[in-house]
Design an enzyme around this catalytic site. Structure first.
Site, PDB file in Angstrom:
ATOM      1  CG  ASP A 150     107.039 126.525 138.999  1.00  0.00           C
ATOM      2  OD1 ASP A 150     107.790 126.267 138.331  1.00  0.00           O
ATOM      3  OD2 ASP A 150     106.981 126.059 140.308  1.00  0.00           O
TER       4      ASP A 150
ATOM      5  CD1 TRP B 166     106.996 120.813 142.449  1.00  0.00           C
ATOM      6  CD2 TRP B 166     108.010 122.015 143.989  1.00  0.00           C
ATOM      7  NE1 TRP B 166     108.154 120.189 143.060  1.00  0.00           N
ATOM      8  CE2 TRP B 166     108.818 120.795 143.698  1.00  0.00           C
ATOM      9  CE3 TRP B 166     108.658 122.755 144.988  1.00  0.00           C
ATOM     10  CZ2 TRP B 166     110.107 120.317 144.230  1.00  0.00           C
ATOM     11  CZ3 TRP B 166     109.812 122.528 145.579  1.00  0.00           C
ATOM     12  CH2 TRP B 166     110.389 121.370 145.157  1.00  0.00           C
TER      13      TRP B 166
ATOM     14  CE  LYS C 280     112.872 119.806 139.489  1.00  0.00           C
ATOM     15  NZ  LYS C 280     111.990 120.457 139.962  1.00  0.00           N
TER      16      LYS C 280
HETATM   17  C1  LIG Z   1     111.887 121.258 141.291  1.00  0.00           C
HETATM   18  C2  LIG Z   1     110.687 122.199 141.262  1.00  0.00           C
HETATM   19  C3  LIG Z   1     110.646 123.262 142.047  1.00  0.00           C
HETATM   20  C4  LIG Z   1     111.824 123.793 142.912  1.00  0.00           C
HETATM   21  O1  LIG Z   1     113.066 123.964 142.264  1.00  0.00           O
HETATM   22  P1  LIG Z   1     114.322 124.565 142.980  1.00  0.00           P
HETATM   23  O2  LIG Z   1     115.001 124.954 141.688  1.00  0.00           O
HETATM   24  O3  LIG Z   1     114.793 123.389 143.451  1.00  0.00           O
HETATM   25  O4  LIG Z   1     113.931 125.506 144.086  1.00  0.00           O
HETATM   26  C5  LIG Z   1     109.568 124.350 141.710  1.00  0.00           C
HETATM   27  N1  LIG Z   1     108.618 124.084 140.851  1.00  0.00           N
HETATM   28  C6  LIG Z   1     108.508 123.012 140.309  1.00  0.00           C
HETATM   29  C7  LIG Z   1     107.493 122.819 139.301  1.00  0.00           C
HETATM   30  C8  LIG Z   1     109.328 121.969 140.256  1.00  0.00           C
HETATM   31  O5  LIG Z   1     109.307 120.820 139.569  1.00  0.00           O
END
Ligand SMILES: *Cc1c(COP(=O)(O)O)cnc(C)c1O
Length: 360
Positions: A171, A101, A195
């Site tokens: 993030d 990511w 998540k």
């Molecule tokens: C799942 C995830 C993403 C991507 O998320 P989307 O909402 O599908 O764009 C980005 N960063 C992390 C750490 C993730 O676990």
């Protein structure tokens, strides 16, 4: 009805209480005679939903008044572009690459600015967090970017990098609301909600007000300018109404559970049950260095691909779903987010013990 233990990395398990409440309100939300899915986003009922969601999130995370909370479509991935587009001043940023990511975020940012990769753990398949106490961060970097919990590889920063005075952007998609955070240490905290918070369809961006630029490059889409969204209270266009409603319910559930301190305690307890088992097992091994282990995503392997596949198959038949590891890593991964009960982790460990016994 029978519910499974769902170890999916995302979309993921939600608190049963929240799902039941939503089911009860499906046809008639609090006397409105309609579902939240059918409701105008300009209605007083929906305004109350979004206001309450923001207020509860602010309370849970202790978000200072000089930070804006934005509820945005496009998931976390859209922010990979929005961040450089909005924070660009000198046109350069430092990225720490600790997994897929962060790597994707850096690649996307490169379309708009100069990206300097100041550290990476790719040399050992992202199984650790690099030492970030004294990195060579360019003086003129607009920000330092991290992915705080690496969903795929199962690592987590236990201390934030020394940004040497630069703005930190993080993030937190897979560790959002898993423990208390000091919001003031960040310029932006953001993540997709699917998540550890709610259903798919939204990212939450918590941004220090002074970082929202009055003006951005002409080519930046209106929807991606933070100012557009901040000025409109996340209601510039139709927001992901139902997801906001569900997240709001999860915030209330978290408050009822004792807030983020209580969540941290519960998450540490759950993770310890699993890691303690992995540490003494002859068959199953964790893939991450112990000091950087995530509380949320726990990858493990047997070292034998066929045995891994057998385990995933038998686990599924026994009611443990989505234990297959990410396609880039193989093996297994148990995601044990806030809504996974302790009993789910205990039952998984019992199942692993039995499997190990039977397959010696
Ligand atoms: C799942 C995830 C993403 C991507 O998320 P989307 O909402 O599908 O764009 C980005 N960063 C992390 C750490 C993730 O676990």
């Amino acid at each position: 009805m029978s519910r499974v233990y769902n170890f999916s990395a995302g979309p993921a398990v939600l608190p049963e209480e929240v799902l039941e409440e939503a089911a009860n309100e499906m046809l008639d939300y609090q006397g409105t005679g309609m579902s939240v899915m059918e409701m105008s986003h300009r209605s007083p009922a929906f305004q109350q939903i979004i206001d309450d969601a923001e207020a509860d999130l602010r309370e849970l995370m202790n978000i200072p008044d000089n930070y804006k909370v934005l509820f945005l479509q496009g998931g976390a991935s859209t922010q990979f572009s929005a961040i450089p587009m909005n924070l660009k001043k000198n046109g350069k940023a430092a990225y720490i690459v600790t997994g897929q990511w962060a790597k994707k975020a850096a690649q996307e940012a490169e379309k708009y600015i100069d990206v300097v990769r100041v550290a990476s753990s790719e040399d050992k398949t992202f199984s650790y967090i690099p030492d970030c106490s004294d990195l060579d961060i360019p003086e003129d970097a607009d920000y330092v970017y991290i992915c705080e919990n690496n969903t795929i590889y199962g690592t987590k920063y236990k201390t934030l990098p020394n940004t040497k005075g630069h703005i930190l952007v993080s993030d937190v998609s897979s560790c959002f609301l898993s423990e208390p955070v000091d919001v003031e240490k960040y310029g932006i905290i953001y993540g997709g909600v699917q998540k550890n918070i709610g259903p798919a369809g939204m990212a939450i961006v918590i941004i220090r007000e002074d970082l929202i630029p009055e003006e951005v490059d002409k080519c930046v889409p209106t929807m991606l300018a933070y100012k557009t969204q901040a000025d409109a209270g996340s209601l510039y266009n139709t927001p992901p109404c139902y997801t906001i409603y569900m997240c709001g319910k999860v915030f209330k559930w978290l408050k009822k559970m004792g807030g983020l301190d209580a969540m941290k305690e519960r998450n540490e307890k759950k993770a310890k049950i699993l890691y303690d088992f992995l540490d003494q097992s002859e068959m199953f091994k964790g893939t991450v260095v112990p000091e950087d282990r995530s509380l949320m995503n726990v990858p493990f392997v047997t070292g034998d691909e066929e045995l891994d596949a057998k385990f995933v198959k038998e686990a599924k038949a026994a009611g443990f779903e989505n234990l297959k590891g990410h396609r880039t890593v193989g093996g297994m991964r148990a995601s044990i987010y806030n809504a996974m009960p302790i009993e789910g982790v205990e039952a998984l460990v019992e199942f692993m013990k039995k499997f190990e016994e039977e397959n010696k």
